[in-house]
Design an enzyme around this catalytic site. Structure first.
Site, PDB file in Angstrom:
ATOM      1  CG  ASN A 115      -1.615   1.330   1.439  1.00 13.53           C
ATOM      2  OD1 ASN A 115      -2.451   1.724   0.625  1.00 13.53           O
ATOM      3  ND2 ASN A 115      -1.268   2.049   2.502  1.00 13.53           N
ATOM      4  NE  ARG A 173     -10.740   1.024   0.263  1.00 13.60           N
ATOM      5  CZ  ARG A 173     -11.927   0.660  -0.233  1.00 13.60           C
ATOM      6  NH1 ARG A 173     -12.713   1.538  -0.812  1.00 13.60           N
ATOM      7  NH2 ARG A 173     -12.326  -0.588  -0.123  1.00 13.60           N
ATOM      8  CG  ASP A 182      -1.704   5.680   0.008  1.00 13.70           C
ATOM      9  OD1 ASP A 182      -1.598   4.742   0.817  1.00 13.70           O
ATOM     10  OD2 ASP A 182      -2.656   5.799  -0.792  1.00 13.70           O
ATOM     11  NE  ARG A 210      -0.893  -9.301   7.715  1.00 14.15           N
ATOM     12  CZ  ARG A 210      -0.626  -8.036   7.989  1.00 14.15           C
ATOM     13  NH1 ARG A 210       0.261  -7.361   7.274  1.00 14.15           N
ATOM     14  NH2 ARG A 210      -1.220  -7.432   8.988  1.00 14.15           N
ATOM     15  CG  ASP A 212       0.509  -4.226   5.861  1.00 17.72           C
ATOM     16  OD1 ASP A 212       0.276  -4.604   7.013  1.00 17.72           O
ATOM     17  OD2 ASP A 212       0.810  -3.039   5.572  1.00 17.72           O
ATOM     18  CG  HIS A 216      -5.344   1.650   4.589  1.00 18.71           C
ATOM     19  ND1 HIS A 216      -6.012   2.697   5.170  1.00 18.71           N
ATOM     20  CD2 HIS A 216      -5.133   0.733   5.574  1.00 18.71           C
ATOM     21  CE1 HIS A 216      -6.190   2.444   6.465  1.00 18.71           C
ATOM     22  NE2 HIS A 216      -5.662   1.261   6.731  1.00 18.71           N
ATOM     23  CD  GLU A 248      -3.940  -5.338   8.614  1.00 18.30           C
ATOM     24  OE1 GLU A 248      -3.880  -5.001   9.794  1.00 18.30           O
ATOM     25  OE2 GLU A 248      -3.552  -4.598   7.686  1.00 18.30           O
ATOM     26  NE  ARG A 352      -2.300 -14.733  11.615  1.00 21.27           N
ATOM     27  CZ  ARG A 352      -2.587 -13.538  11.103  1.00 21.27           C
ATOM     28  NH1 ARG A 352      -2.135 -13.186   9.916  1.00 21.27           N
ATOM     29  NH2 ARG A 352      -3.329 -12.679  11.787  1.00 21.27           N
TER      30      ARG A 352
HETATM   31  C1  QV4 Z   1       4.040   9.179  12.761  1.00 18.62           C
HETATM   32  C2  QV4 Z   1       2.823   9.885  13.356  1.00 18.62           C
HETATM   33  C3  QV4 Z   1       1.847  10.251  12.257  1.00 18.62           C
HETATM   34  C4  QV4 Z   1       2.576  11.150  11.285  1.00 18.62           C
HETATM   35  C5  QV4 Z   1       3.851  10.480  10.771  1.00 18.62           C
HETATM   36  C6  QV4 Z   1       4.646  11.457   9.943  1.00 18.62           C
HETATM   37  O1  QV4 Z   1       2.151   9.005  14.281  1.00 18.62           O
HETATM   38  O2  QV4 Z   1       0.716  10.939  12.796  1.00 18.62           O
HETATM   39  O3  QV4 Z   1       1.734  11.399  10.206  1.00 18.62           O
HETATM   40  O4  QV4 Z   1       4.677   9.994  11.838  1.00 18.62           O
HETATM   41  O5  QV4 Z   1       5.663  10.816   9.264  1.00 18.62           O
HETATM   42  C7  QV4 Z   1       4.863   3.941  12.562  1.00 18.62           C
HETATM   43  C8  QV4 Z   1       4.633   4.740  13.825  1.00 18.62           C
HETATM   44  C9  QV4 Z   1       3.781   5.981  13.545  1.00 18.62           C
HETATM   45  C10 QV4 Z   1       4.463   6.813  12.467  1.00 18.62           C
HETATM   46  C11 QV4 Z   1       4.601   5.933  11.226  1.00 18.62           C
HETATM   47  C12 QV4 Z   1       5.302   6.644  10.106  1.00 18.62           C
HETATM   48  O6  QV4 Z   1       4.002   3.935  14.812  1.00 18.62           O
HETATM   49  O7  QV4 Z   1       3.637   6.734  14.733  1.00 18.62           O
HETATM   50  O8  QV4 Z   1       3.645   7.934  12.163  1.00 18.62           O
HETATM   51  O9  QV4 Z   1       5.381   4.744  11.564  1.00 18.62           O
HETATM   52  O10 QV4 Z   1       6.607   6.962  10.463  1.00 18.62           O
HETATM   53  C13 QV4 Z   1       2.873  -0.850  11.702  1.00 18.62           C
HETATM   54  C14 QV4 Z   1       2.651  -0.191  13.064  1.00 18.62           C
HETATM   55  C15 QV4 Z   1       2.525   1.301  12.949  1.00 18.62           C
HETATM   56  C16 QV4 Z   1       3.732   1.860  12.200  1.00 18.62           C
HETATM   57  C17 QV4 Z   1       3.719   1.212  10.807  1.00 18.62           C
HETATM   58  C18 QV4 Z   1       4.853   1.695   9.919  1.00 18.62           C
HETATM   59  O11 QV4 Z   1       1.479  -0.728  13.662  1.00 18.62           O
HETATM   60  O12 QV4 Z   1       2.496   1.886  14.259  1.00 18.62           O
HETATM   61  O13 QV4 Z   1       3.666   3.268  12.115  1.00 18.62           O
HETATM   62  O14 QV4 Z   1       3.887  -0.200  10.980  1.00 18.62           O
HETATM   63  O15 QV4 Z   1       6.068   1.463  10.493  1.00 18.62           O
HETATM   64  C19 QV4 Z   1      -4.931   0.320  10.848  1.00 18.62           C
HETATM   65  C20 QV4 Z   1      -4.779  -0.231   9.449  1.00 18.62           C
HETATM   66  C21 QV4 Z   1      -4.122  -1.587   9.425  1.00 18.62           C
HETATM   67  C22 QV4 Z   1      -2.826  -1.590  10.242  1.00 18.62           C
HETATM   68  C23 QV4 Z   1      -3.158  -1.119  11.647  1.00 18.62           C
HETATM   69  C24 QV4 Z   1      -1.939  -1.048  12.532  1.00 18.62           C
HETATM   70  O16 QV4 Z   1      -6.037  -0.293   8.802  1.00 18.62           O
HETATM   71  O17 QV4 Z   1      -3.838  -1.905   8.085  1.00 18.62           O
HETATM   72  O18 QV4 Z   1      -3.741   0.179  11.594  1.00 18.62           O
HETATM   73  N1  QV4 Z   1      -2.156  -2.885  10.234  1.00 18.62           N
HETATM   74  C25 QV4 Z   1      -1.070  -3.187   9.266  1.00 18.62           C
HETATM   75  C26 QV4 Z   1       0.080  -3.945   9.903  1.00 18.62           C
HETATM   76  C27 QV4 Z   1       0.811  -3.049  10.847  1.00 18.62           C
HETATM   77  C28 QV4 Z   1       1.447  -1.925  10.090  1.00 18.62           C
HETATM   78  C29 QV4 Z   1       0.658  -1.443   8.945  1.00 18.62           C
HETATM   79  C30 QV4 Z   1      -0.537  -2.007   8.595  1.00 18.62           C
HETATM   80  C31 QV4 Z   1       1.276  -0.449   8.075  1.00 18.62           C
HETATM   81  O19 QV4 Z   1      -0.388  -5.112  10.505  1.00 18.62           O
HETATM   82  O20 QV4 Z   1       1.785  -3.748  11.602  1.00 18.62           O
HETATM   83  O21 QV4 Z   1       1.669  -0.808  10.981  1.00 18.62           O
HETATM   84  O22 QV4 Z   1       2.079  -1.177   7.150  1.00 18.62           O
HETATM   85  O23 QV4 Z   1      -5.968  -0.339  11.545  1.00 18.62           O
HETATM   86 CA    CA Z   2      -3.674   3.602  -0.187  1.00 15.61          CA
END
Ligand code: QV4
Ligand code: CA
Length: 512
Positions: A115, A173, A182, A210, A212, A216, A248, A352
């Site tokens: 994504n 999205r 994105d 899987r 991710d 989105h 997911e 799983r």
């Molecule tokens: C930060 C600020 C933002 C700001 C940004 C600016 O919080 O407000 O806009 O900086 O650059 C990490 C940090 C997060 C940070 C971001 C970007 O936690 O604070 O933003 O990086 O630097 C995992 C973690 C996230 C992590 C992300 C990327 O859970 O915390 O973000 O990896 O490293 C929703 C979705 C679902 C998602 C779920 C967690 O619908 O799809 O949230 N689940 C999947 C994965 C998950 C992963 C992602 C998606 C993203 O299972 O592990 O997020 O790939 O429900």
């Molecule tokens: Ca997207």
């Protein structure tokens, strides 16, 4: 012509719902953050001999490397290219692992992050897992290559460029998820790069993905990408096999985007499952185990053929994603074993199992400040191997839930009863329940605060069976409780509420 087209479309759709598990195996394990070298060894020494069908691996492609916080686990959800060197190892190690796992009949499913690329604030330089240069601020990823044209910023209509409102499907999205750049997946060019990345892995021998953050991505974009994927490698899979796709989508109800929007593309993660099971096992909100008589679709979960189910995942075990406080994890080991056994005994969904690493939690006002901590590592940030001891446990902070006797034995139970119907339900109108799977297996739970003492119809042929929870069958002897089933299929069960594990499971292969 029309009919043929429909058949072709459905054929494709349903094919992607099939996990292509082998040798009668059924359950998948997520070896979260494990190194490829350790996964290869685990396939050979433990997963294949104990009937695990497959492994979900952490994202294998190049990702950002962060210092602040120090090497968080979530850096792997910030791709910087599709080169196959990651915190888990090199491309050669990845290839070796896929080959060795396949050779013992264990499938590999890749966590595909398609994504987005890294966070917009990711800076520029070579702080990436293969050491390739990139620039988040310029949206320049030359190792793909992607340039600023390949991102959605022009399409996103929010002031901040971020997803601000989950009620607006266009934002969800087309805007940035927590600042992640994105990708413009409607572009032919981007679709081609993503599909090529996935095809490289398919050709190496993986059985599926899987995917991710599917909420989105537009289903139509995903359909186009999935449609470009190769069939599985015929060295290990029958000709014409489509990759298994499980997407997911966190859908606990009440959002503009629903899991069902993705059913035609592949399976979908059923997040209601772990959230509800957690409530039931914890006896929160007045829930009782006997209410699970119609567990599955009867509880409002998605159709069986669409679901991937799990007690917890790498996000909600540490407060990320969704699911809430009810989620049961290894931190509540006694409840976790019960919840996992319930899932593995029950026919609903593709199951799983989670396999975690330990970290030091630090709750401030209910939020874990250490929810970012990465896998057990050396001071240079490289991930530690998984040491395995003679008693089958793991060391150095690796929890290895999948090796816990109760969970491992229930994975075997699921294989033994595969295809058999849910049968011979019994409950006490409270938290004592029992059910079987045809004439192949039977399980009894006592989650009440008093003893269970009852004679039940198990559906099993008469004989003496070894309980695979308190022990297991080893050769011709039983290291746990023995259960005698009469020629009428009935057996007496007594389970103290104070037992280490207040449940009992027997099956055709645990007969003495
Ligand atoms: C930060 C600020 C933002 C700001 C940004 C600016 O919080 O407000 O806009 O900086 O650059 C990490 C940090 C997060 C940070 C971001 C970007 O936690 O604070 O933003 O990086 O630097 C995992 C973690 C996230 C992590 C992300 C990327 O859970 O915390 O973000 O990896 O490293 C929703 C979705 C679902 C998602 C779920 C967690 O619908 O799809 O949230 N689940 C999947 C994965 C998950 C992963 C992602 C998606 C993203 O299972 O592990 O997020 O790939 O429900
Ligand atoms: Ca997207």
């Amino acid at each position: 012509m029309k009919v043929l087209l429909l058949v072709a479309l459905f054929g494709l759709g349903f094919a992607q719902h099939d996990p292509h598990t082998r040798n009668g195996r059924t359950a998948i394990v997520h070896l979260f953050e494990w190194r490829w070298a350790d996964i290869a060894a685990e396939c050979e020494r433990f997963l294949a001999p104990n009937g695990y069908a497959g492994v979900q691996i952490s994202p294998p492609n190049e990702h950002i490397v962060l210092n602040s916080p120090w090497r968080p686990w979530w850096q792997r959800y910030q791709p910087t290219s599709y080169k196959l060197c990651s915190r888990s190892g090199s491309e050669a190690e990845l290839r070796d692992m896929i080959t060795r796992c396949n050779n013992v009949g264990v499938n590999i499913y890749v966590d595909a992050v398609i994504n987005h690329m890294c966070g917009a604030g990711g800076g520029e330089g070579t702080h990436s897992s293969c050491g390739n240069w990139f620039s988040a601020s310029k949206k320049d990823f030359p190792s793909v290559p992607y340039t600023s044209w390949d991102f959605n910023d022009g399409k996103c209509k929010t002031g901040s460029g971020e997803i601000e409102n989950y009620g607006d499907i266009y934002q969800v999205r087309d805007c940035r998820l927590v600042g992640l750049l994105d990708l413009a997946l409607e572009k032919e060019y981007v679709r081609g790069k993503v599909a090529a990345f996935m095809n490289t892995l398919i050709d190496m021998g993986v059985a599926g993905f899987r995917v991710d953050a599917c909420k989105h991505m537009w289903p139509g974009d995903l359909q186009s990408i999935y449609g470009r994927l190769n069939n599985l490698n015929t060295k290990w899979f029958s000709a014409g096999s489509r990759p298994f796709i499980y997407q997911e989508v966190i859908d606990l109800g009440g959002e503009a985007i629903a899991a069902k929007d993705y059913f035609y593309l592949g399976r979908v993660t059923e997040f209601k499952y772990g959230a509800k099971l957690g409530n039931v096992i914890r006896k929160w909100n007045g829930e009782k185990l006997y209410y699970t008589k119609n567990w599955g679709e009867g509880w409002g979960f998605m159709p069986n053929g669409n679901a991937v189910v799990f007690v917890d995942n790498h996000d909600n075990q540490r407060g990320h994603g969704a699911g809430g406080a009810s989620i049961v994890t290894f931190w509540d080991a006694r409840l976790y074993k019960m919840a996992s056994a319930y899932m593995l005994a029950h026919p609903y969904g593709v199951a799983r199992v989670m396999s975690s690493f330990r970290w030091e939690r630090n709750f401030v006002n209910g939020k874990d400040q250490n929810d970012w901590i990465g896998p057990p590592s050396y001071s240079d940030g490289s991930t530690k191997p998984v040491p395995v001891y003679a008693d089958q446990t793991c060391g150095d902070g690796w929890v290895c839930e999948h090796r816990w006797r109760q969970i491992k034995n229930m994975v075997i139970f699921r294989n033994v009863v595969n295809g058999q119907p849910h049968a011979n339900w019994w409950d006490n109108g409270s938290n004592q329940v029992a059910f079987g799977r045809g004439n192949r297996g039977f399980i009894v739970f006592n989650n009440d605060d008093w003893a269970l003492d009852v004679t039940l119809n198990t559906g099993l042929p008469g004989g003496t069976y070894c309980d695979v929870i308190s022990g297991q069958k080893e050769g011709s002897r039983c290291t746990g409780k023995q259960i005698t089933v009469g020629s009428d299929g009935r057996a007496h069960f007594w389970i103290s509420n104070a037992d280490e594990d207040p449940f009992v499971a027997i099956h055709a292969s645990s007969k003495l």
